[in-house]
Design a protein around this motif. Structure first.
Motif, PDB file in Angstrom:
ATOM      1  N   ASP A 170       0.790  -0.972   0.082  1.00  8.48           N
ATOM      2  CA  ASP A 170      -0.014  -0.076   0.101  1.00  8.48           C
ATOM      3  C   ASP A 170       0.888   1.176   0.080  1.00  8.48           C
ATOM      4  N   HIS A 171       1.924   1.038   0.328  1.00  5.46           N
ATOM      5  CA  HIS A 171       2.891   2.217   0.419  1.00  5.46           C
ATOM      6  C   HIS A 171       3.760   2.183  -0.958  1.00  5.46           C
ATOM      7  N   ARG A 172       3.125   2.572  -1.814  1.00  4.01           N
ATOM      8  CA  ARG A 172       3.510   2.112  -3.331  1.00  4.01           C
ATOM      9  C   ARG A 172       5.052   2.736  -3.558  1.00  4.01           C
ATOM     10  N   GLY A 173       5.676   3.689  -3.023  1.00  3.26           N
ATOM     11  CA  GLY A 173       6.807   4.120  -3.500  1.00  3.26           C
ATOM     12  C   GLY A 173       7.874   3.522  -2.319  1.00  3.26           C
ATOM     13  N   ARG A 174       7.415   3.008  -1.488  1.00  2.00           N
ATOM     14  CA  ARG A 174       8.497   2.271  -0.464  1.00  2.00           C
ATOM     15  C   ARG A 174       8.094   0.602  -0.394  1.00  2.00           C
ATOM     16  N   SER A 175       7.983   0.031  -1.472  1.00  2.00           N
ATOM     17  CA  SER A 175       7.436  -1.435  -1.101  1.00  2.00           C
ATOM     18  C   SER A 175       8.443  -2.177  -2.164  1.00  2.00           C
ATOM     19  N   ALA A 176       8.858  -3.238  -1.769  1.00  2.56           N
ATOM     20  CA  ALA A 176       9.649  -4.344  -2.839  1.00  2.56           C
ATOM     21  C   ALA A 176       8.418  -5.500  -3.117  1.00  2.56           C
ATOM     22  N   ASP A 177       8.008  -5.322  -3.926  1.00  2.00           N
ATOM     23  CA  ASP A 177       6.793  -6.213  -4.250  1.00  2.00           C
ATOM     24  C   ASP A 177       6.644  -6.605  -5.483  1.00  2.00           C
ATOM     25  N   GLY A 178       5.744  -7.261  -6.029  1.00  2.00           N
ATOM     26  CA  GLY A 178       5.398  -7.898  -7.297  1.00  2.00           C
ATOM     27  C   GLY A 178       6.190  -7.139  -8.414  1.00  2.00           C
TER      28      GLY A 178
END
Length: 209
Positions: A170-178
């Protein structure tokens, strides 16, 4: 009976007593561990990648049966229940390095997903309710976003293949995700996060997710 034999007899009696008391405790511990592996567990949030929904240090209750009942300590389903639905907060192992992660499922098989400036479009439709630029709506579930650090990498329109799920923080600028480790197979999800049950500064709470 001599003294040595008496001592040995006392030792055997004490050992038998320890075994009688310890064995049930060991069995109980094994059953609790198996239940935790198959039915319910918890997750300790290590970072701010899911802010504002989850805060660093949050302790989260996890339903391990949400996507199937499994043989303890395996990924073998006894009862299959399908994969995550968009909007659910999910727990899984990173395809990149096996680290246990918690993120939000945002797109599933057949969805065409696009991400621009941190905001999602699914099948061509924006998820933002009218006039709410930092909120996304998944069905009846409204999710607040943290865009203080921008939206992070975007996603060009992409169709999610069968058996796969896209997860984002949800923290789009600080997330190592998909966006970094790719799509996650449905069978890799351990469970669905149900609620925050402990938060720093607040103590024991029950905040549904």
């Amino acid at each position: 009976m001599d003294i040595a034999e008496s001592d040995r007899s006392k030792s055997r009696t004490a050992l038998d007593r320890v075994r009688a008391e310890l064995l049930p405790l060991l069995v109980l511990a094994a059953l609790m561990l198996a239940a935790r592996s198959s039915f319910a567990n918890h997750y300790h949030v290590p970072s701010g990648s899911m802010q504002p929904t989850l805060q660093p240090g949050d302790r989260v209750a996890v339903d391990m049966t949400a996507y199937g009942v499994r043989i303890p300590f395996t990924l073998v389903d006894v009862v299959a229940r399908g994969g995550p639905r968009p909007g659910e907060v999910v727990v899984f192992d990173s395809p990149a390095d096996g680290t246990r992660l918690i993120k939000r499922a945002v797109a599933v098989a057949g969805d065409t997903v696009e991400l621009v400036d941190g905001r999602l479009r699914i099948n061509g439709a924006a998820l933002q309710p009218d006039g709410m630029i930092d909120v996304e709506r998944f069905g009846t579930r409204e999710v607040a976003l943290d865009l203080r650090h921008g939206g992070g990498p975007g996603i060009v329109p992409t169709v999610v293949p069968d058996g796969m799920v896209l997860v984002l923080g949800d923290h789009r600028g600080r997330s190592a995700d998909g966006r970094y480790f790719g799509l996650v197979p449905e069978r890799e999800f351990y469970g669905r996060a149900v609620a925050v049950y402990h938060r720093r500064g607040e103590g024991f709470v029950w905040k549904r997710l």
